[in-house]
Scaffold this motif. Structure first.
Motif, PDB file in Angstrom:
ATOM      1  N   HIS A  77      64.371  56.847   2.921  1.00  0.00           N
ATOM      2  CA  HIS A  77      63.524  57.086   1.805  1.00  0.00           C
ATOM      3  C   HIS A  77      63.639  58.554   1.376  1.00  0.00           C
ATOM      4  O   HIS A  77      63.145  59.547   1.576  1.00  0.00           O
ATOM      5  CB  HIS A  77      61.892  57.183   2.349  1.00  0.00           C
ATOM      6  N   ALA A  78      64.812  58.904   0.439  1.00  0.00           N
ATOM      7  CA  ALA A  78      65.439  60.054  -0.011  1.00  0.00           C
ATOM      8  C   ALA A  78      66.186  60.006  -1.147  1.00  0.00           C
ATOM      9  O   ALA A  78      66.547  58.615  -1.590  1.00  0.00           O
ATOM     10  CB  ALA A  78      66.140  60.822   1.131  1.00  0.00           C
ATOM     11  N   ARG A  79      66.472  60.907  -1.715  1.00  0.00           N
ATOM     12  CA  ARG A  79      67.361  61.035  -2.853  1.00  0.00           C
ATOM     13  C   ARG A  79      68.981  60.742  -2.468  1.00  0.00           C
ATOM     14  O   ARG A  79      69.378  61.462  -1.377  1.00  0.00           O
ATOM     15  CB  ARG A  79      67.476  62.240  -4.049  1.00  0.00           C
ATOM     16  N   ASN A  80      69.716  59.962  -3.177  1.00  0.00           N
ATOM     17  CA  ASN A  80      71.170  60.202  -2.639  1.00  0.00           C
ATOM     18  C   ASN A  80      71.893  61.317  -2.814  1.00  0.00           C
ATOM     19  O   ASN A  80      71.234  62.270  -4.182  1.00  0.00           O
ATOM     20  CB  ASN A  80      71.988  59.088  -3.896  1.00  0.00           C
ATOM     21  N   SER A  81      72.599  62.010  -2.128  1.00  0.00           N
ATOM     22  CA  SER A  81      73.072  63.153  -2.080  1.00  0.00           C
ATOM     23  C   SER A  81      74.058  63.533  -1.316  1.00  0.00           C
ATOM     24  O   SER A  81      74.349  62.596  -0.229  1.00  0.00           O
ATOM     25  CB  SER A  81      71.779  64.347  -1.685  1.00  0.00           C
ATOM     26  N   THR A  82      74.829  64.372  -1.588  1.00  0.00           N
ATOM     27  CA  THR A  82      76.046  64.847  -0.535  1.00  0.00           C
ATOM     28  C   THR A  82      76.211  66.275  -0.766  1.00  0.00           C
ATOM     29  O   THR A  82      75.939  67.080  -1.704  1.00  0.00           O
ATOM     30  CB  THR A  82      77.367  64.261  -1.134  1.00  0.00           C
TER      31      THR A  82
END
Length: 351
Positions: free
Chosen positions: A253-258
């Motif tokens: 439960h989070a935003r897609n990110s790198t």
């Protein structure tokens, strides 16, 4: 003289291998191999490849093939790579090189005994943003790197297929996605010797196939087992005192990110999501943003660079710089993280 190439395993990532070889004048695609012969025939027709087979041994016994790209599921990597080396082929192998330390040790030995080259597909090393940071590091601009932090987070990014089956993949996002950012940080840190790892894995959400209205990467295989972790977080310590923190997910439960960051005693760098270097000059903090075509991870350019690099290795113009020994170190790290997650204790990495 061009290098004659065969691609073994024709799932999703193989497409980029085929494209990059086809576009490189130093290579000649001469064969493709996949257990699904119809898929192999379709790929051969698409790229104008003359030889099609569903038998790996036919590739390895063919004296007209100089080198192979291995794009099969993880559990098959080491077996096919060792056979290819011992058949006189140079090898570009998708990450991870192996799923066990013992397999990795065998591949190191095979490269020594055969004199053939093995290069691991750590494609992020060859993206322009990473190449710029590496040059700055090599010139001493950032000093000694003593800490790094990296993450690849997918909210609903389980690819399905064999990626979700631990008996074939060896693990979930840690061994699939985490391997990229662990390697990139470790490479930029100067490849220090790992001495211990502490990790935790979680699997409360599963593959999240219920999620609608969202396009996402899917594996080519139809298998739909899911018994791998959703999320992994770990800290890796090195003999020189440096430390790497990493976390990665298929389901969270989070935003897609790198995010990839390294910290040296003269300066630091954010490689992802976009390149920025931070240092101090004349008692003032200074941000340096290079003027390059892509500040983020340029997958297409990185892959083309990686293939060009491999072809130079095949021509013996340069040595492999992501060799089997690097795959062995990664196997030790991943094994230690998974063991720490299983036992709930920090794991010492032995050699």
């Amino acid at each position: 003289m061009t290098t004659r190439i065969a691609v073994i395993g024709l799932g999703a990532i193989a497409g980029q291998h085929l494209i990059s070889y086809q576009q490189n004048p130093q290579s000649e695609l001469v064969a493709v191999c996949d257990l699904d012969r119809e898929r192999a025939k379709a790929r051969a027709d698409e790229f104008g490849v003359p030889k099609v087979t569903d038998v790996v041994e036919e590739i390895l016994s063919d004296a007209d093939i100089d080198a192979v790209s291995i794009c099969v599921p993880n559990v098959l990597h080491a077996k096919i790579a060792e056979a290819a080396l011992r058949s006189g082929k140079d090898v570009l192998i998708e990450k991870p090189m192996s799923v066990t330390v013992a397999e990795a040790e065998a591949l190191v030995q095979a490269t020594k005994e055969t004199g053939q080259a093995l290069q691991i597909g750590y494609v992020r090393r060859y993206a322009p943003n990473a190449l710029v940071v590496k040059r700055f590091l090599d010139e001493g601009e950032l000093g000694d790197v003593y800490a790094a932090r990296a993450s690849i987070i997918r909210a609903a990014g389980n690819p399905g297929g064999w990626f979700g089956d631990v008996d074939i993949s060896g693990g979930g996002p840690l061994i699939d996605l985490g391997v990229h950012i662990i390697d990139l940080c470790w490479y930029l840190m100067g490849q220090p010797e790992a001495v211990s790892a502490s990790g935790v894995t979680f699997a409360p959400l599963g593959a999240r196939d219920n999620i609608q209205h969202l396009t996402r990467y899917r594996a080519a295989s139809a298998t739909r087992v899911n018994n791998v972790e959703d999320y992994a977080t770990a800290q890796i310590r090195f003999a020189n005192g440096a430390v790497l923190d990493v976390d990665t997910s298929y389901s969270l439960h989070a935003r897609n990110s790198t995010s990839v960051k390294i910290h040296g005693d003269k300066g630091g760098a954010e490689i992802e999501p976009e390149l920025l270097m931070i240092t101090e000059q004349h008692d003032t903090l200074v941000h340096i943003q290079p003027q390059i075509d892509s500040l983020g991870f340029d997958f297409t350019t990185a892959f083309a660079n990686q293939i060009d690099h491999f072809l130079q290795i095949c021509r013996r113009e340069i040595p492999a710089d992501a060799p089997a020994t690097h795959g062995l170190e990664m196997a030790r790290i991943l094994t230690a993280v998974y063991e720490s997650a299983r036992t709930g204790a920090e794991v010492t990495i032995t050699r």
